[in-house]
Design a protein around this motif. Sequence first.
Motif, PDB file in Angstrom:
ATOM      1  N   VAL A 154      37.295  34.164  64.290  1.00 18.93           N
ATOM      2  CA  VAL A 154      37.782  34.391  65.651  1.00 18.93           C
ATOM      3  C   VAL A 154      39.064  33.599  65.874  1.00 18.93           C
ATOM      4  CG1 VAL A 154      35.433  34.758  66.483  1.00 18.93           C
ATOM      5  CG2 VAL A 154      36.447  32.471  66.627  1.00 18.93           C
ATOM      6  N   GLU A 155      39.662  33.844  67.022  1.00 18.75           N
ATOM      7  CA  GLU A 155      40.849  33.093  67.421  1.00 18.75           C
ATOM      8  C   GLU A 155      40.426  31.790  68.103  1.00 18.75           C
ATOM      9  OE1 GLU A 155      43.873  34.112  66.555  1.00 18.75           O
ATOM     10  OE2 GLU A 155      42.873  35.812  65.586  1.00 18.75           O
ATOM     11  N   PRO A 156      41.290  30.779  68.106  1.00 20.78           N
ATOM     12  CA  PRO A 156      40.929  29.512  68.762  1.00 20.78           C
ATOM     13  C   PRO A 156      40.601  29.664  70.239  1.00 20.78           C
ATOM     14  CG  PRO A 156      42.855  29.217  67.360  1.00 20.78           C
ATOM     15  CD  PRO A 156      42.578  30.698  67.406  1.00 20.78           C
ATOM     16  N   CYS A 173      38.035  25.385  60.832  1.00 27.52           N
ATOM     17  CA  CYS A 173      39.286  26.135  60.762  1.00 27.52           C
ATOM     18  C   CYS A 173      39.240  27.178  59.641  1.00 27.52           C
ATOM     19  CB  CYS A 173      40.458  25.186  60.541  1.00 27.52           C
ATOM     20  SG  CYS A 173      40.787  24.109  61.952  1.00 27.52           S
ATOM     21  N   TYR A 174      40.085  28.199  59.775  1.00 27.93           N
ATOM     22  CA  TYR A 174      40.123  29.302  58.818  1.00 27.93           C
ATOM     23  C   TYR A 174      41.550  29.845  58.758  1.00 27.93           C
ATOM     24  CZ  TYR A 174      38.783  33.643  56.497  1.00 27.93           C
ATOM     25  OH  TYR A 174      38.661  34.672  55.596  1.00 27.93           O
ATOM     26  N   PRO A 175      42.023  30.263  57.577  1.00 32.19           N
ATOM     27  CA  PRO A 175      41.367  30.334  56.256  1.00 32.19           C
ATOM     28  C   PRO A 175      41.123  28.950  55.640  1.00 32.19           C
ATOM     29  CG  PRO A 175      43.265  31.829  56.401  1.00 32.19           C
ATOM     30  CD  PRO A 175      43.354  30.916  57.563  1.00 32.19           C
ATOM     31  N   PHE A 176      40.150  28.883  54.758  1.00 30.93           N
ATOM     32  CA  PHE A 176      39.791  27.605  54.143  1.00 30.93           C
ATOM     33  C   PHE A 176      40.908  27.066  53.260  1.00 30.93           C
ATOM     34  CE2 PHE A 176      35.623  29.265  55.282  1.00 30.93           C
ATOM     35  CZ  PHE A 176      34.977  28.138  55.753  1.00 30.93           C
ATOM     36  N   SER A 177      41.675  27.949  52.626  1.00 30.47           N
ATOM     37  CA  SER A 177      42.721  27.524  51.694  1.00 30.47           C
ATOM     38  C   SER A 177      44.087  27.403  52.358  1.00 30.47           C
ATOM     39  CB  SER A 177      42.809  28.512  50.521  1.00 30.47           C
ATOM     40  OG  SER A 177      43.075  29.826  50.990  1.00 30.47           O
ATOM     41  N   TYR A 178      44.148  27.547  53.667  1.00 30.35           N
ATOM     42  CA  TYR A 178      45.429  27.511  54.381  1.00 30.35           C
ATOM     43  C   TYR A 178      46.026  26.101  54.337  1.00 30.35           C
ATOM     44  CZ  TYR A 178      48.807  28.982  57.942  1.00 30.35           C
ATOM     45  OH  TYR A 178      49.952  29.302  58.623  1.00 30.35           O
ATOM     46  N   THR A 230      48.070  23.566  59.721  1.00 30.88           N
ATOM     47  CA  THR A 230      47.150  23.873  60.814  1.00 30.88           C
ATOM     48  C   THR A 230      46.740  25.334  60.734  1.00 30.88           C
ATOM     49  OG1 THR A 230      48.239  22.215  62.209  1.00 30.88           O
ATOM     50  CG2 THR A 230      46.842  23.845  63.303  1.00 30.88           C
ATOM     51  N   ALA A 231      45.481  25.583  60.433  1.00 27.71           N
ATOM     52  CA  ALA A 231      44.996  26.951  60.242  1.00 27.71           C
ATOM     53  C   ALA A 231      45.008  27.715  61.565  1.00 27.71           C
ATOM     54  CB  ALA A 231      43.599  26.946  59.647  1.00 27.71           C
ATOM     55  N   PRO A 232      45.317  29.019  61.532  1.00 25.14           N
ATOM     56  CA  PRO A 232      45.481  29.780  62.773  1.00 25.14           C
ATOM     57  C   PRO A 232      44.196  30.319  63.382  1.00 25.14           C
ATOM     58  CG  PRO A 232      46.032  31.156  60.890  1.00 25.14           C
ATOM     59  CD  PRO A 232      45.727  29.782  60.339  1.00 25.14           C
ATOM     60  N   GLN A 233      43.094  30.348  62.636  1.00 32.59           N
ATOM     61  CA  GLN A 233      41.869  30.949  63.140  1.00 32.59           C
ATOM     62  C   GLN A 233      40.688  29.995  62.988  1.00 32.59           C
ATOM     63  OE1 GLN A 233      42.389  34.563  60.630  1.00 32.59           O
ATOM     64  NE2 GLN A 233      42.253  35.716  62.538  1.00 32.59           N
ATOM     65  N   ARG A 234      39.505  30.474  63.424  1.00 33.95           N
ATOM     66  CA  ARG A 234      38.300  29.657  63.339  1.00 33.95           C
ATOM     67  C   ARG A 234      37.197  30.450  62.643  1.00 33.95           C
ATOM     68  NH1 ARG A 234      41.796  26.935  64.313  1.00 33.95           N
ATOM     69  NH2 ARG A 234      42.134  25.437  66.020  1.00 33.95           N
ATOM     70  N   PHE A 235      36.463  29.763  61.779  1.00 28.01           N
ATOM     71  CA  PHE A 235      35.317  30.347  61.094  1.00 28.01           C
ATOM     72  C   PHE A 235      34.062  29.900  61.826  1.00 28.01           C
ATOM     73  CE2 PHE A 235      32.022  30.347  57.763  1.00 28.01           C
ATOM     74  CZ  PHE A 235      32.144  31.651  57.292  1.00 28.01           C
ATOM     75  N   TRP A 279      34.038  31.951  73.832  1.00 30.12           N
ATOM     76  CA  TRP A 279      32.770  32.588  74.187  1.00 30.12           C
ATOM     77  C   TRP A 279      31.701  32.334  73.135  1.00 30.12           C
ATOM     78  CZ3 TRP A 279      31.356  35.842  70.345  1.00 30.12           C
ATOM     79  CH2 TRP A 279      32.363  36.393  69.550  1.00 30.12           C
ATOM     80  N   VAL A 280      32.102  31.963  71.908  1.00 31.08           N
ATOM     81  CA  VAL A 280      31.105  31.699  70.866  1.00 31.08           C
ATOM     82  C   VAL A 280      30.237  30.500  71.228  1.00 31.08           C
ATOM     83  CG1 VAL A 280      32.559  32.716  69.075  1.00 31.08           C
ATOM     84  CG2 VAL A 280      32.671  30.245  69.485  1.00 31.08           C
ATOM     85  N   LEU A 281      30.708  29.681  72.183  1.00 29.74           N
ATOM     86  CA  LEU A 281      29.953  28.503  72.599  1.00 29.74           C
ATOM     87  C   LEU A 281      29.186  28.731  73.896  1.00 29.74           C
ATOM     88  CD1 LEU A 281      32.645  25.765  71.863  1.00 29.74           C
ATOM     89  CD2 LEU A 281      30.693  26.400  70.438  1.00 29.74           C
TER      90      LEU A 281
END
Length: 229
Positions: A187-189, A208-213, A216-221, A193-195
Amino acid sequence: MATRRQVQPAPSDVWGPLPPHGSSPSPRASSGRATWLTLVERTLLALGILCLGYYGYVSAETMLYQAQENRALDELLLRQEGPPASASDATAPARRAIAPGETVGRIEIPRLEVSAIIKAGTDARTLQLAVGHIPGTAFPGDTGNVGLAAHRDTFFRRLRDIKSDDEIRLTTPEGTYTYRVARTDVVEPTDVWVLDPTDHPALTLVTCYPFSYVGTAPQRFIVRAEGQR
């Protein structure tokens, strides 16, 4: 008598490469370039040593903190009486008041060999030393959505390999609460709503996501798990 023609010596290395070629740099220019390169090399070496030293210091501090807090939690658990509570146990003991920065408990994901202390809060210092409990979400043992966050390159590194139905345990002085992974999302930062609260025991892990980024990673896992009855 014929005049002997004087033979010119063969070119040597001092002539440089075969023509055509550019003129050789002046000794002053060569000296200046060498000095500049030496300065750059020494600067980069010093920066590398500083970075390695800082990484070693942070890693050692985190390991020592985790070992100390795990030992303290285990000693506290040994003093507890009665069987451990479950995630849906309505008679679980009342939760103690937890201030920001205090230890909440421990998260374990047996299949991934993940084990880390959970602290209250998600500031930079907390996430350096432990998994952080997201303020405003439920605590383990409460009915609702427990939110936990950690860096993708430290405690939650192995979440990249998590699978549905994996077991997650949260151990606190009040009891041990078991969850099963239901799904994962990217999802996006801003997708907070996931919380959102739930009317049943649930657990949401955030990293944070991607794991190999790099950077500062742009998304959230997101890992969503459901409490076991």
